[in-house]
Design a protein around this motif. Structure first.
Motif, short mmCIF file in Angstrom:
data_model
loop_
_atom_site.label_atom_id
_atom_site.label_comp_id
_atom_site.label_asym_id
_atom_site.label_seq_id
_atom_site.Cartn_x
_atom_site.Cartn_y
_atom_site.Cartn_z
N PRO A 25 71.49 -20.62 20.75
CA PRO A 25 70.69 -19.95 20.53
C PRO A 25 69.86 -19.90 19.51
O PRO A 25 68.75 -20.55 19.12
CB PRO A 25 70.26 -18.56 21.06
CG PRO A 25 71.37 -18.33 22.25
CD PRO A 25 71.96 -19.41 21.95
N SER A 26 70.55 -19.15 18.35
CA SER A 26 70.15 -19.30 16.63
C SER A 26 70.07 -20.24 16.24
O SER A 26 69.33 -20.11 15.57
CB SER A 26 71.47 -17.72 16.53
OG SER A 26 72.92 -18.04 16.21
N ARG A 28 70.23 -23.43 17.44
CA ARG A 28 68.69 -24.60 18.34
C ARG A 28 67.23 -23.60 17.39
O ARG A 28 66.46 -24.75 17.02
CB ARG A 28 68.88 -24.04 19.77
CG ARG A 28 70.04 -24.23 20.52
CD ARG A 28 69.74 -25.21 21.21
NE ARG A 28 68.81 -24.01 22.20
CZ ARG A 28 69.40 -23.15 22.53
NH1 ARG A 28 70.81 -23.23 23.34
NH2 ARG A 28 69.09 -22.26 23.82
N ASN A 29 67.27 -22.49 17.00
CA ASN A 29 66.13 -22.88 16.21
C ASN A 29 65.54 -22.63 15.35
O ASN A 29 64.80 -23.57 14.70
CB ASN A 29 65.77 -20.87 16.83
CG ASN A 29 65.93 -20.55 18.35
OD1 ASN A 29 65.21 -20.64 19.75
ND2 ASN A 29 65.70 -18.61 18.33
N THR A 30 66.91 -22.58 14.63
CA THR A 30 66.47 -22.64 13.42
C THR A 30 66.51 -24.75 12.81
O THR A 30 65.95 -25.29 12.46
CB THR A 30 67.92 -22.39 12.40
OG1 THR A 30 68.27 -21.73 12.19
CG2 THR A 30 68.22 -22.63 10.64
N PHE A 32 65.34 -26.40 15.35
CA PHE A 32 64.14 -26.82 15.52
C PHE A 32 63.19 -26.91 14.61
O PHE A 32 62.30 -28.48 14.94
CB PHE A 32 63.64 -25.92 17.12
CG PHE A 32 62.62 -26.13 18.12
CD1 PHE A 32 62.06 -26.65 18.71
CD2 PHE A 32 61.35 -25.70 17.28
CE1 PHE A 32 60.88 -27.78 19.22
CE2 PHE A 32 59.95 -25.80 17.57
CZ PHE A 32 59.80 -26.89 18.97
N ALA A 33 62.72 -25.74 13.82
CA ALA A 33 62.42 -25.98 12.42
C ALA A 33 62.14 -26.89 12.16
O ALA A 33 61.74 -27.40 11.19
CB ALA A 33 62.46 -24.67 12.56
N ARG A 90 64.67 -26.83 22.14
CA ARG A 90 63.44 -25.42 22.14
C ARG A 90 64.59 -24.77 23.54
O ARG A 90 64.35 -23.04 23.76
CB ARG A 90 62.69 -25.74 22.52
CG ARG A 90 61.81 -24.79 22.47
CD ARG A 90 61.10 -23.99 21.76
NE ARG A 90 60.01 -23.40 22.12
CZ ARG A 90 60.10 -22.03 20.78
NH1 ARG A 90 60.86 -22.08 19.67
NH2 ARG A 90 59.07 -20.99 20.69
#
Length: 316
Positions: A25-26, A28-30, A32-33, A90
């Motif tokens: 998840p960590s 993926r968040n980066t 995604f941005a 996301r």
């Protein structure tokens, strides 16, 4: 028997699970941005090029006509794969229905084949400009350019229809979990379940990719021969400058695509496959407008005039 049972199970559950780029998840968040910013940048860059090539009379030339077509293709191209990529980053692994997966695959194949044909048309344009400059206004007159572009788009749709028919047969025996960020043909190939369809898909892909690459290389071989005959170093530099941008974009695109195809038959290289797919589905559309227009004085002048006209209209 096992394949028949697997195919029956696939038919009863018409969904695929796309694992995406990363399970963390960590990360993926980066990502995604980063990819959302890249997507917005691609939309802005290519929309700007389309606007300039359509609105500015000084850019109504064959080279910019094909560049406008390429930018329109890049807009569609990235919009086919980016939504599932962003959704996977996301939300994690995401479910895609069978019709949606096949629709995405059809559009992706059509646009990829069209891009191959457009790159060949642009190579031909550079060949005529360098090797037959006196015949350039006749050989690259507007009806010829429109015919080449229309042939690229229609040919892409036709080839995609043939390949999608093969991929649809393969997908019925493919695993329901795909280690990719979009419905790639390599992830959907069912191996022994449909050997004829598998072979047909590979042959059509090889013919399109290899044929377009050989045609572009033949054009540049003729250009290289013409450059050796030029009387001065300055003329050679000008000719090279006219071809350099197209060579860079073509080199990145074909290198990534052919490397993915070469690795497909040598065991499991899912991470390499996804990385190289990102190269020609995301990074190439982001970099192409910069490569083509960063040092192009005509585009800079056209952009400056458009901005000045916009500023004047706001003042009035």
């Amino acid at each position: 028997m096992e394949c028949s049972l697997e195919c029956a199970n696939r038919s009863s559950n018409q969904d695929f699970i796309l694992l995406g780029l990363s399970p963390s998840p960590s990360i993926r968040n980066t990502l995604f941005a980063v990819f959302l910013a890249l997507y917005l940048l691609i939309l802005l860059e290519n929309t700007l090029i389309i606007y300039l090539t359509c609105s500015r009379h000084e850019l109504h030339k064959p080279m910019y006509f094909f560049l406008g077509n390429l930018s329109a293709l890049e807009l569609c191209y990235v919009s086919v794969t980016m939504p599932t990529l962003l959704m996977g980053l996301r939300l994690g692994a995401c479910r895609v229905s069978f019709p949606a997966c096949m629709g995405q695959r059809f559009l992706f194949l059509a646009l990829m084949c069209t891009k191959c044909a457009l790159l060949v048309s642009m190579a031909y344009d550079r060949y005529v400009a360098v090797c037959c400059p006196l015949h350039y206004p006749v050989r690259m007159r507007p009806p010829v350019c429109r015919s080449l572009a229309a042939g690229a788009w229609l040919g892409g749709l036709g080839v995609s229809a043939a390949r999608t028919a093969c991929v649809t047969r393969l997908a019925r025996c493919a695993p329901s979990v795909l280690d990719h960020f979009f419905c790639a043909a390599r992830a959907l190939r069912g191996g022994a379940c449909e050997p004829v369809a598998n072979l047909a898909d590979v042959l059509v892909a090889s013919a399109v990719e290899g044929g377009s690459l050989l045609a572009a290389l033949a054009a540049y071989a003729a250009i290289a021969d013409a450059l050796l005959r030029l009387p001065s170093a300055s003329a050679t530099c000008r000719a090279l400058a006219a071809c350099a941008s197209h060579l860079v974009v073509m080199g990145v695109f074909y290198t990534a695509m052919l490397t993915v195809d070469a690795c497909a038959g040598r065991g499991r290289h899912a991470e390499l496959d996804k990385a190289l797919s990102l190269l020609y589905t995301v990074l190439t559309p982001a970099c192409s407008p910069v490569v083509y227009c960063l040092r192009n004085r005509e585009v800079h002048d056209a952009l400056r005039r458009s901005l000045c006209r916009l500023a004047r209209s706001r003042e009035n």
